[in-house]
Design a protein around this motif. Structure first.
Motif, PDB file in Angstrom:
ATOM      1  N   VAL A  69       0.837  -1.200   0.000  1.00 35.58           N
ATOM      2  CA  VAL A  69       0.000   0.000   0.000  1.00 35.58           C
ATOM      3  C   VAL A  69       0.873   1.251   0.000  1.00 35.58           C
ATOM      4  O   VAL A  69       0.633   2.198  -0.747  1.00 35.58           O
ATOM      5  N   ALA A  73       1.132   3.888  -3.172  1.00 37.60           N
ATOM      6  CA  ALA A  73       0.588   5.217  -2.900  1.00 37.60           C
ATOM      7  C   ALA A  73       1.503   6.325  -3.408  1.00 37.60           C
ATOM      8  O   ALA A  73       1.117   7.485  -3.427  1.00 37.60           O
ATOM      9  N   GLN A 127      -3.608   6.167  -0.190  1.00 40.78           N
ATOM     10  CA  GLN A 127      -3.635   4.887   0.521  1.00 40.78           C
ATOM     11  C   GLN A 127      -5.055   4.471   0.874  1.00 40.78           C
ATOM     12  O   GLN A 127      -5.421   3.290   0.782  1.00 40.78           O
TER      13      GLN A 127
END
Lengths: 266, 334
Positions: A69, A73, A127
């Motif tokens: 993640v 991001a 995110q």
């Protein structure tokens, strides 16, 4: 290689408390989270840390891997270049001077705080959006949007676009590969003609793709008609929210409200 | 493939969350919702059950077409944004809907552009590009009477203009969010001047190809451009057409230049240094002195004057078209 593998769809089928939540709840939580970030004044580091903690706890609960993640991001990071200017734009106590050619730039502390805040907020927002799509079937997201009273037509078009997106991306990839195969070039020299010529080739590829897409949509329509399509997509999946859905939604939204209240009042 | 594709899009105009202040983001959400509502209503009569699969697949088409790229210079590549193309092929409001879905899915699936900033992104890349593409494109196409060079010029100019408007709007939103105008406008408009050229070339080539192959599919262009028209050789009117293009580019450049720098330009700087600035007087006919609007200060004034400038370009295009049509005595929608 198709783009299918680049999406987060492969994480959608996992089993976790976050995956099990209703899509409507997750859409609302994501929007609430991003709105909270947006309303947060710059330089509220404690609140930002709290929000990051909340999100990362969710990522951990969802078992999709924090590293993934965090890395994905960074998509939005190039845009931070624009925000660098904030460092020199905000009035505040001067930190250092920078001379670029004829311009004299003065960095201020307020500007630096604004810049760092904006970049962190942007990073966390991406995110949150990643979390939503990595833990929720896209079809369920569309159903949630439908439940939030978006026009039926719009959601139906979105659903169709999603359904055929990867089909057409594969089609485009095949065309790109075919162009590669036909574009022989001497070693170290670029093949092909002028920029105008290359653009014309791409234009004809776009035109071909349009025709293939159009004809495909006609076949799709006929096929759907023969299966009983009457202009709306029907679904059996309209379950009410259970107590765990409600509890999570209220809990998360209350925490967000608390964080923003704390940041604004203290 | 993935990184290349994302790089291409990252160069574009997708604003992530966090860069627009909340009031700016929400204001553009309102504008976008209104535009989409109008689009749904305007396409409503023709948006029967047959159109839903078509529009969906067309959105997927634009998405995939943005992948098709060509090498330009120094490792950069040109690719399509597609708003003007969608509007010219499908009509303005269908174009708006298709582009809204494209931008929405890019944010939702690929985190290309934020969710809160989605209103602004849809407006810039969907609503504005489609309406500019169609609004400026159709009158110009009628003006040139469907000749091949007319399509070439119009397709190119309109697609270029749509990219510039999108870049201008993005800069406006960034400036309203606190980014200094001198930082937002010059790089945005400079980079997109060239991205727009790629957009223009691809758009023209795609439309020419489609009209030559399946003219029956593009109802919106029917009667304006025909395959027979494409066969016709470029005539003496080419010079006139090129002049119009030149004029448009000049106006575009003129619009970009004042926004390019908040600092005084070369001559003003010299005038200040030499102390003769006080002796200079403004031209009596200056509508927008110093490219600002009297009584409003700062960046907002600069932006408003930019917006007014763009509006003037449209009035100009529309006026020329009407005048030419009146002289020819054409029937409307001929």
């Amino acid at each position: 290689m198709s783009l299918t593998s680049s999406t987060l769809e492969r994480y959608v089928d996992r089993i976790s408390p976050v995956h099990a939540l209703d899509a409507r709840v997750k859409v609302l939580m994501t929007l609430g989270y991003i709105l909270t970030l947006a309303f947060l004044p710059n330089g509220e580091w404690a609140a930002l840390a709290g929000l990051a903690g909340l999100l990362w706890w969710g990522v951990w609960q969802a078992r999709i891997g924090l590293g993934l993640v965090l890395r994905r991001a960074f998509v939005a990071l190039p845009f931070a270049l624009v925000a660098v200017s904030l460092v020199f734009a905000r009035p505040g106590a001067p930190l250092f001077d920078l001379t670029i050619g004829p311009w004299q730039l003065t960095a201020s502390d307020a500007g630096l705080i604004a810049f760092i805040s904006v970049v962190i907020k942007s990073w966390l927002s991406v995110q949150a959006a990643l979390m939503l799509i990595a833990t929720t079937q896209v079809v369920d997201v569309f159903l949630a949007l439908r439940a939030f009273r978006l026009p039926t037509v719009l959601v139906a078009v979105m659903a169709f676009a999603y359904r055929y997106l990867f089909v057409l991306i594969d089609e485009a990839s095949r065309m790109l590969r075919a162009r590669e195969c036909r574009s022989a070039a001497h070693h170290g020299r670029r093949g092909g003609g002028s920029i105008g010529w290359r653009a014309a080739v791409v234009g004809q590829m776009v035109g071909t793709l349009f025709l293939r897409s159009y004809e495909r949509s006609e076949r799709i329509y006929v096929a759907m008609l023969s299966r009983g399509y009457r202009g709306e997509v029907r679904t059996l999946d309209t379950q009410p929210l259970d107590s765990r859905d409600r509890g999570t939604l209220i809990g998360v939204l209350a925490t967000l409200a608390l964080i923003i209240y704390a940041a604004l009042v203290w | 493939m993935e990184s290349q594709w994302l790089d291409g899009l990252a160069l574009g105009l997708h604003i992530p969350d966090g860069f627009l202040t909340t009031p700016v983001a929400l204001a553009w959400w309102v504008l976008t919702v209104v535009a989409i509502a109008v689009a749904v209503r305007r396409t409503g009569s023709e948006l029967d059950e047959r159109q839903v699969p078509l529009m969906g697949v067309m959105a997927a088409f634009i998405f995939a077409a943005q992948m098709l790229n060509f090498p330009v210079l120094g490792g950069t590549s040109g690719h399509l944004l597609g708003g003007a193309l969608a509007a010219l092929l499908l009509g303005p409001w269908s174009g708006v809907l298709v582009m809204a879905v494209v931008v929405g899915l890019q944010a939702l699936l690929f985190q290309d552009g934020g969710l809160l900033a989605m209103g602004a992104n849809i407006f810039n890349m969907g609503v504005a590009t489609a309406l500019v593409g169609y609004g400026a494109g159709m009158p110009l196409l009628r003006l040139f009477g469907g000749r091949s060079w007319g399509l070439a010029i119009v397709g190119f100019v309109v697609a270029w203009l749509s990219v510039m408007v999108a870049a201008l709007l993005t800069s406006v939103q960034l400036v309203l969010s606190g980014v200094p105008a001198a930082v937002a406008f010059p790089p945005m408009l400079f980079v997109h001047t060239f991205i727009g050229i790629g957009e223009g070339l691809i758009t023209f080539a795609a439309i020419a190809f489609i009209i030559a192959t399946r003219p029956d599919l593009v109802k919106s262009l029917a009667g304006v451009v025909s395959p027979a028209g494409l066969e016709r050789r470029a005539g003496g009117g080419l010079i006139g057409g090129v002049t119009v293009v030149g004029l448009l580019f000049a106006v575009g450049a003129a619009l970009a230049s004042p926004l390019a720098s908040g600092d005084p330009d070369g001559l003003e700087r010299v005038a200040e240094d030499q102390g003769f600035l006080g002796r200079a007087s403004d031209a009596p006919y200056a509508i927008l002195p110093d490219y600002t609007i009297p009584g409003i200060d700062g960046s907002i004034s600069t932006i408003l004057s930019g917006v007014i400038g763009v509006a003037l370009v449209f009035v100009l295009i529309y006026g020329i078209t009407q005048a030419v049509r009146a002289r020819r005595g054409d029937a409307p929608n001929a």
